[in-house]
Design a protein around this motif. Structure first.
Motif, PDB file in Angstrom:
ATOM      1  N   UNK A   1      64.854  74.484  64.563  1.00 63.90           N
ATOM      2  CA  UNK A   1      65.049  74.507  66.024  1.00 63.90           C
ATOM      3  C   UNK A   1      63.800  75.137  66.643  1.00 63.90           C
ATOM      4  N   UNK A   2      63.857  76.396  67.053  1.00 65.21           N
ATOM      5  CA  UNK A   2      62.656  77.048  67.609  1.00 65.21           C
ATOM      6  C   UNK A   2      61.627  77.360  66.526  1.00 65.21           C
ATOM      7  N   UNK A   3      62.073  77.380  65.287  1.00 65.54           N
ATOM      8  CA  UNK A   3      61.170  77.711  64.178  1.00 65.54           C
ATOM      9  C   UNK A   3      61.110  79.203  63.880  1.00 65.54           C
ATOM     10  N   UNK A   4      61.833  80.012  64.655  1.00 63.61           N
ATOM     11  CA  UNK A   4      61.784  81.462  64.464  1.00 63.61           C
ATOM     12  C   UNK A   4      62.240  81.888  63.075  1.00 63.61           C
ATOM     13  N   UNK A   5      63.306  81.294  62.588  1.00 59.80           N
ATOM     14  CA  UNK A   5      63.852  81.683  61.284  1.00 59.80           C
ATOM     15  C   UNK A   5      62.890  81.339  60.160  1.00 59.80           C
ATOM     16  N   UNK A   6      62.393  80.125  60.181  1.00 64.10           N
ATOM     17  CA  UNK A   6      61.521  79.720  59.078  1.00 64.10           C
ATOM     18  C   UNK A   6      60.151  80.395  59.187  1.00 64.10           C
ATOM     19  N   UNK A   7      59.682  80.636  60.409  1.00 67.12           N
ATOM     20  CA  UNK A   7      58.398  81.347  60.567  1.00 67.12           C
ATOM     21  C   UNK A   7      58.523  82.761  60.008  1.00 67.12           C
ATOM     22  N   UNK A   8      59.668  83.390  60.240  1.00 72.96           N
ATOM     23  CA  UNK A   8      59.892  84.737  59.686  1.00 72.96           C
ATOM     24  C   UNK A   8      59.955  84.685  58.160  1.00 72.96           C
ATOM     25  N   UNK A   9      60.528  83.615  57.642  1.00 82.35           N
ATOM     26  CA  UNK A   9      60.603  83.435  56.182  1.00 82.35           C
ATOM     27  C   UNK A   9      59.203  83.281  55.585  1.00 82.35           C
TER      28      UNK A   9
ATOM     29  N   UNK B   1      64.887  69.548  65.574  1.00 79.15           N
ATOM     30  CA  UNK B   1      65.134  69.371  67.005  1.00 79.15           C
ATOM     31  C   UNK B   1      63.762  69.295  67.684  1.00 79.15           C
ATOM     32  N   UNK B   2      63.272  68.067  67.849  1.00 75.86           N
ATOM     33  CA  UNK B   2      61.862  67.857  68.200  1.00 75.86           C
ATOM     34  C   UNK B   2      61.438  68.580  69.482  1.00 75.86           C
ATOM     35  N   UNK B   3      62.318  68.573  70.502  1.00 79.67           N
ATOM     36  CA  UNK B   3      61.939  69.144  71.807  1.00 79.67           C
ATOM     37  C   UNK B   3      61.595  70.628  71.719  1.00 79.67           C
ATOM     38  N   UNK B   4      62.146  71.318  70.729  1.00 79.53           N
ATOM     39  CA  UNK B   4      61.922  72.764  70.630  1.00 79.53           C
ATOM     40  C   UNK B   4      60.589  73.110  69.949  1.00 79.53           C
TER      41      UNK B   4
END
Ligand SMILES: O=P(O)(O)OC[C@H]1O[C@H](OP(=O)(O)OP(=O)(O)O)[C@H](O)[C@@H]1O
Ligand SMILES: Nc1ncnc2[nH]cnc12
Length: 171
Positions: free
Chosen positions: A122-130, A151-154
């Motif tokens: 989605x926003x990528x926050x979770x995977x960026x933190x990973x 979710x492309x728009x995010x």
């Protein structure tokens, strides 16, 4: 097989304005679940993967199945307070809140080739933190980051600019 037909979209869950993309109908259907894992497995046939990293909670399901299919190990990135023994921690923002991730300090051996997987980008926050927690503490090679749904728009993939990212389905 049209895998998209096994995703259920629920408006205003868990908060107003969020369309929740739910893969439980796909999990509940044997051939659909198998097709999804087989498609992901096919991407990594020629590139050895030592460990598949799954992100709590939905990512665990994909990580374990894909790791088994590849003959790889699985490492768990968990929400705060769930992992025993010594851990590293990383705070992050979600599409609908904030949270803390942890990984065990002995999760990897140096030089291992890893794949990170989750159900939704989605926003990528979770995977960026990973990615951040792994890069800060371990000498491993992140070969690819895979998602069932993006979710492309995010524009979450912009947070992973220097890494190969693949999503099976796009919304
Ligand atoms: O790209 P982001 O904006 O960070 O959002 C994606 C994350 O959100 C969901 O997890 P959630 O935190 O809802 O946890 P769950 O898997 O335990 O339900 C999803 O499974 C991803 O991990
Ligand atoms: N819209 C969404 N649907 C399912 N999981 C999510 N995680 C973050 N955003 C999500």
């Amino acid at each position: 097989m049209n895998l998209e037909s096994y995703i259920r979209s629920t408006p205003d869950f868990p908060k107003p304005g969020i369309i929740f993309r739910d893969f439980t109908p796909m999990l509940a259907n044997g051939p659909a679940f198998q097709e999804m894992i087989d498609r992901l497995k096919a991407r990594h046939q020629d590139t050895p993967i030592d460990v598949v990293v799954g992100i709590e909670a939905r990512g665990f399901i994909l990580a374990a199945a894909l790791a088994y299919a590849l003959g790889a190990g699985t490492v768990l990135v968990r929400k705060e307070g769930k992992l025993p023994h010594a851990t590293h921690r990383q705070e992050y923002l979600l599409e609908y809140g904030s949270n803390v991730l942890e990984i065990q300090q002995d999760a990897f051996q140096d030089g291992q080739r890893i794949l990170i997987i989750d159900d939704v980008l989605a926003t990528g926050g979770t995977v960026a933190a990973t990615v951040e927690i792994i890069r800060a503490h371990f000498d491993v090679e992140i070969r690819e980051i895979d998602f069932l749904m993006e979710l492309d728009d995010l524009k979450g993939r912009e947070k992973l600019a220097d890494l190969p990212v693949h999503s099976v389905l796009h919304y």
